[in-house]
Design an enzyme around this catalytic site. Sequence first.
Site, PDB file in Angstrom:
ATOM      1  N   SER A   8       0.841  -1.201   0.000  1.00  0.00           N
ATOM      2  CA  SER A   8       0.000   0.000   0.000  1.00  0.00           C
ATOM      3  C   SER A   8       0.874   1.249   0.000  1.00  0.00           C
ATOM      4  O   SER A   8       1.577   1.543   0.974  1.00  0.00           O
ATOM      5  CB  SER A   8      -0.912   0.002   1.226  1.00  0.00           C
ATOM      6  OG  SER A   8      -1.571   1.240   1.283  1.00  0.00           O
ATOM      7  N   HIS A  33      -1.155  -1.227  -4.304  1.00  0.00           N
ATOM      8  CA  HIS A  33      -2.442  -0.869  -3.690  1.00  0.00           C
ATOM      9  C   HIS A  33      -2.449   0.645  -3.463  1.00  0.00           C
ATOM     10  O   HIS A  33      -1.542   1.201  -2.843  1.00  0.00           O
ATOM     11  CB  HIS A  33      -2.615  -1.615  -2.369  1.00  0.00           C
ATOM     12  CG  HIS A  33      -3.934  -1.387  -1.711  1.00  0.00           C
ATOM     13  ND1 HIS A  33      -5.078  -2.070  -2.072  1.00  0.00           N
ATOM     14  CD2 HIS A  33      -4.315  -0.539  -0.721  1.00  0.00           C
ATOM     15  CE1 HIS A  33      -6.090  -1.666  -1.322  1.00  0.00           C
ATOM     16  NE2 HIS A  33      -5.659  -0.725  -0.498  1.00  0.00           N
ATOM     17  N   ASP A  35      -4.571   3.883  -2.101  1.00  0.00           N
ATOM     18  CA  ASP A  35      -5.670   4.308  -1.228  1.00  0.00           C
ATOM     19  C   ASP A  35      -6.076   5.743  -1.524  1.00  0.00           C
ATOM     20  O   ASP A  35      -5.289   6.671  -1.323  1.00  0.00           O
ATOM     21  CB  ASP A  35      -5.224   4.228   0.239  1.00  0.00           C
ATOM     22  CG  ASP A  35      -5.082   2.795   0.714  1.00  0.00           C
ATOM     23  OD1 ASP A  35      -6.036   2.023   0.532  1.00  0.00           O
ATOM     24  OD2 ASP A  35      -4.017   2.459   1.269  1.00  0.00           O
ATOM     25  N   MET A  37      -8.633   8.666  -0.446  1.00  0.00           N
ATOM     26  CA  MET A  37      -9.530   9.056   0.662  1.00  0.00           C
ATOM     27  C   MET A  37     -10.012  10.486   0.464  1.00  0.00           C
ATOM     28  O   MET A  37      -9.246  11.349   0.035  1.00  0.00           O
ATOM     29  CB  MET A  37      -8.771   8.986   1.986  1.00  0.00           C
ATOM     30  CG  MET A  37      -8.111   7.659   2.257  1.00  0.00           C
ATOM     31  SD  MET A  37      -7.176   7.719   3.783  1.00  0.00           S
ATOM     32  CE  MET A  37      -6.461   6.071   3.791  1.00  0.00           C
ATOM     33  N   HIS A  66      -8.231   1.535  -4.305  1.00  0.00           N
ATOM     34  CA  HIS A  66      -9.216   1.387  -3.230  1.00  0.00           C
ATOM     35  C   HIS A  66      -9.812   2.760  -2.933  1.00  0.00           C
ATOM     36  O   HIS A  66      -9.138   3.607  -2.352  1.00  0.00           O
ATOM     37  CB  HIS A  66      -8.477   0.793  -2.008  1.00  0.00           C
ATOM     38  CG  HIS A  66      -9.300   0.680  -0.774  1.00  0.00           C
ATOM     39  ND1 HIS A  66      -8.736   0.476   0.476  1.00  0.00           N
ATOM     40  CD2 HIS A  66     -10.642   0.735  -0.560  1.00  0.00           C
ATOM     41  CE1 HIS A  66      -9.687   0.404   1.387  1.00  0.00           C
ATOM     42  NE2 HIS A  66     -10.852   0.574   0.788  1.00  0.00           N
ATOM     43  N   MET A  68     -11.945   5.184  -0.946  1.00  0.00           N
ATOM     44  CA  MET A  68     -12.647   5.436   0.318  1.00  0.00           C
ATOM     45  C   MET A  68     -13.289   6.810   0.189  1.00  0.00           C
ATOM     46  O   MET A  68     -12.886   7.780   0.839  1.00  0.00           O
ATOM     47  CB  MET A  68     -11.648   5.375   1.482  1.00  0.00           C
ATOM     48  CG  MET A  68     -11.235   3.948   1.816  1.00  0.00           C
ATOM     49  SD  MET A  68      -9.692   3.859   2.721  1.00  0.00           S
ATOM     50  CE  MET A  68      -8.551   3.819   1.349  1.00  0.00           C
ATOM     51  N   MET A 137     -11.859  -5.162   5.093  1.00  0.00           N
ATOM     52  CA  MET A 137     -11.055  -4.237   5.898  1.00  0.00           C
ATOM     53  C   MET A 137     -10.791  -4.889   7.255  1.00  0.00           C
ATOM     54  O   MET A 137     -11.718  -5.258   7.972  1.00  0.00           O
ATOM     55  CB  MET A 137     -11.801  -2.902   6.092  1.00  0.00           C
ATOM     56  CG  MET A 137     -11.966  -2.072   4.833  1.00  0.00           C
ATOM     57  SD  MET A 137     -10.444  -1.774   3.913  1.00  0.00           S
ATOM     58  CE  MET A 137      -9.405  -0.981   5.139  1.00  0.00           C
ATOM     59  N   ASP A 175      -7.074  -6.052   3.968  1.00  0.00           N
ATOM     60  CA  ASP A 175      -6.449  -4.729   3.983  1.00  0.00           C
ATOM     61  C   ASP A 175      -6.440  -4.138   5.393  1.00  0.00           C
ATOM     62  O   ASP A 175      -7.485  -3.809   5.933  1.00  0.00           O
ATOM     63  CB  ASP A 175      -7.220  -3.813   3.023  1.00  0.00           C
ATOM     64  CG  ASP A 175      -6.529  -2.472   2.832  1.00  0.00           C
ATOM     65  OD1 ASP A 175      -5.385  -2.310   3.295  1.00  0.00           O
ATOM     66  OD2 ASP A 175      -7.155  -1.586   2.206  1.00  0.00           O
TER      67      ASP A 175
HETATM   68  C1  DX5 Z   1      -6.501   1.895   5.326  1.00  0.00           C
HETATM   69  C2  DX5 Z   1      -5.990   1.584   3.950  1.00  0.00           C
HETATM   70  C3  DX5 Z   1      -4.950   0.528   3.938  1.00  0.00           C
HETATM   71  C4  DX5 Z   1      -3.661   0.938   4.612  1.00  0.00           C
HETATM   72  C5  DX5 Z   1      -2.936  -0.301   5.067  1.00  0.00           C
HETATM   73  O1  DX5 Z   1      -7.545   2.781   5.233  1.00  0.00           O
HETATM   74  O2  DX5 Z   1      -7.043   1.136   3.141  1.00  0.00           O
HETATM   75  O3  DX5 Z   1      -4.684   0.105   2.607  1.00  0.00           O
HETATM   76  O4  DX5 Z   1      -2.837   1.687   3.760  1.00  0.00           O
HETATM   77  O5  DX5 Z   1      -1.839   0.082   5.828  1.00  0.00           O
HETATM   78  P1  DX5 Z   1      -1.199  -0.861   6.951  1.00  0.00           P
HETATM   79  O6  DX5 Z   1      -0.733  -2.080   6.260  1.00  0.00           O
HETATM   80  O7  DX5 Z   1      -0.092  -0.004   7.514  1.00  0.00           O
HETATM   81  O8  DX5 Z   1      -2.287  -1.164   7.949  1.00  0.00           O
HETATM   82 ZN    ZN Z   2      -6.600   0.158   1.189  1.00  0.00          ZN
END
Ligand code: DX5
Ligand code: ZN
Length: 216
Positions: A8, A33, A35, A37, A66, A68, A137, A175
Site C-alpha cells: 500500500s 495498492h 488508497d 480518501m 481502493h 474510500m 477491511m 487490507d
Molecule cells: C486503510 C488503507 C490501507 C492501509 C494499510 O484505510 O485502506 O490500505 O494503507 O496500511 P497498513 O498495512 O499499515 O495497515
Molecule cells: Zn486500502
Amino acid sequence: MSIIIAPSVLAADFANLEQDITMVNSSEADWFHIDIMDGVFVPNISFGMPVLKAIQNIAKKPLDVHLMIIDPDRYITTFADLGAEILTVHYEACNHLHRTLQKIKSCGMKAGVALNPHTPIHNLHTIIQDIDLVCLMSVNPGFGGQSFIENTFEKVKELQMLIQKNKTNCLIEIDGGVTDQNASRLISCGADVLVAGSYVFKAKDPQANIRLLKKA
Ligand code: DX5
Ligand code: ZN
C-alpha cells in the site's frame, strides 16, 4: 494460485516516491495498492489524481485502487483513464452497488467491493456473482499503521464459503494491519490478496518483508 501481495503506497515516502515505486517494481510483489480518501467517507485525505498519474508513469505492476470516497460513480471513468486495473468501492458508500459495479466493468476494469470491519458478509449474498474482488477491511479505513482486527479471520472463512457456494472466481483481499504474524493464518482461511503498507514501507528491508509475505 500463489498469494498476491499488494504493497500500500500510502505508507511510502512521498518525498522519495520514485524510489519506493521502483523498489516494488523489482520486488516479488504483484500489485500496487492505491488508497484514495476524501476526508468525508473516512476521516483522512490521502492523495489524488496528479499523484496517481505520477505513480502510473513508473509502476510496472497492476494498480489496485481502493476508493474510500462517497458517491464513487463520479470518478469511475477518471480512474479508468489513470490506468486502474482493479477499482474497489465501499459497500457502505454505494446506494446502487449493482449499477456501480456494472459501470466499473464497462470501463474495462475489475470491480471490487470493500467491507468495513462491522459490515457483515451476508450483505453480499445477492451481489457476489457480480464482484471480482472483495476487500475485507481488517482495520477501520482511513489510516495506515493500525492494528489488525481479529474477527477478520472468521469473516474470511465465511466469505470463502459464500464464494464457493456461488461458484464464482471472486478474490478475497485483506487490507489493514497485515504482517508476517497473521499472513499464513489469513491464507489458510482463504485469503488471495494481502495488502501491506507499514509492514513493507517502514521496514529496514522492504523487499525481504515482501518475500516473507509471499512465502507465508
Ligand atoms: C486503510 C488503507 C490501507 C492501509 C494499510 O484505510 O485502506 O490500505 O494503507 O496500511 P497498513 O498495512 O499499515 O495497515
Ligand atoms: Zn486500502
